[in-house]
Design a protein around this motif. Structure first.
Motif, mmCIF file in Angstrom:
data_model
loop_
_atom_site.group_PDB
_atom_site.id
_atom_site.type_symbol
_atom_site.label_atom_id
_atom_site.label_comp_id
_atom_site.label_asym_id
_atom_site.label_seq_id
_atom_site.Cartn_x
_atom_site.Cartn_y
_atom_site.Cartn_z
ATOM 1 N N MET A 172 101.535 16.409 35.663
ATOM 2 C CA MET A 172 102.156 15.554 36.660
ATOM 3 C C MET A 172 101.099 14.616 37.233
ATOM 4 O O MET A 172 99.918 14.959 37.298
ATOM 5 N N PRO A 173 101.522 13.421 37.675
ATOM 6 C CA PRO A 173 100.558 12.487 38.273
ATOM 7 C C PRO A 173 99.765 13.090 39.419
ATOM 8 O O PRO A 173 98.612 12.729 39.635
ATOM 9 N N LEU A 174 100.349 14.046 40.132
ATOM 10 C CA LEU A 174 99.666 14.687 41.253
ATOM 11 C C LEU A 174 98.369 15.366 40.809
ATOM 12 O O LEU A 174 97.450 15.526 41.600
ATOM 13 N N HIS A 175 98.272 15.733 39.541
ATOM 14 C CA HIS A 175 97.054 16.380 39.050
ATOM 15 C C HIS A 175 95.843 15.470 39.150
ATOM 16 O O HIS A 175 94.711 15.923 39.089
ATOM 17 N N TYR A 231 109.688 13.630 28.903
ATOM 18 C CA TYR A 231 108.724 13.763 29.995
ATOM 19 C C TYR A 231 109.420 13.577 31.345
ATOM 20 O O TYR A 231 109.243 14.365 32.273
ATOM 21 N N THR A 232 110.223 12.516 31.435
ATOM 22 C CA THR A 232 110.853 12.197 32.707
ATOM 23 C C THR A 232 111.819 13.280 33.152
ATOM 24 O O THR A 232 111.910 13.578 34.351
ATOM 25 N N SER A 233 112.519 13.911 32.225
ATOM 26 C CA SER A 233 113.438 14.979 32.627
ATOM 27 C C SER A 233 112.674 16.142 33.260
ATOM 28 O O SER A 233 113.105 16.698 34.275
ATOM 29 N N PHE A 234 111.527 16.479 32.700
ATOM 30 C CA PHE A 234 110.695 17.541 33.284
ATOM 31 C C PHE A 234 110.074 17.085 34.607
ATOM 32 O O PHE A 234 110.030 17.826 35.577
ATOM 33 N N HIS A 248 118.134 12.029 39.703
ATOM 34 C CA HIS A 248 117.397 11.520 38.543
ATOM 35 C C HIS A 248 117.336 12.575 37.444
ATOM 36 O O HIS A 248 117.545 12.284 36.269
ATOM 37 N N GLU A 249 117.013 13.810 37.849
ATOM 38 C CA GLU A 249 116.940 14.904 36.876
ATOM 39 C C GLU A 249 118.264 15.054 36.135
ATOM 40 O O GLU A 249 118.298 15.190 34.908
#
Length: 108
Positions: A79-82, A5-8, A46-47
């Protein structure tokens, strides 16, 4: 799953902050453009780190890693933005995605 998840997620935030930097620069906001550019560069680092972790996981445990990637893809990464909500516009994210700004939202 967390690393997948974090990589995406890091890729998506790199793109988002880079886009915001370009919008800020175009709109005459050099300070905001610089801040967003710095954040975008950090997200890219980070990616890269999470991508290397996934590569290593594929070496160590390819079946489980592929299962995690497949599971994440089936879930359609959210994404959290959703979950952004200003209490007024039920389509806030959609409007922001299309225009690049939040109009009269109290979030501005």
């Amino acid at each position: 799953m967390g690393f997948v998840y974090t990589s995406f997620q890091e890729r998506a935030t790199f793109i988002t902050h880079g886009n915001m930097a370009r919008l800020a620069k175009k709109s005459g906001g050099p300070v905001l453009a610089r801040i967003c550019g710095t954040v975008a560069a950090d997200e890219k680092r980070h990616e890269n780190a999470y991508t290397r972790i996934i590569e290593k996981l594929l070496e160590v445990d390819p079946n489980t890693t592929i299962e995690a990637i497949a599971s994440m893809m089936r879930k359609r990464i959210t994404m959290p933005l959703h979950h952004m909500n200003d209490g007024q516009d039920p389509n806030l994210l959609d409007h922001f995605s299309k225009t690049g700004h939040l109009h009269n939202s109290p979030l501005c």
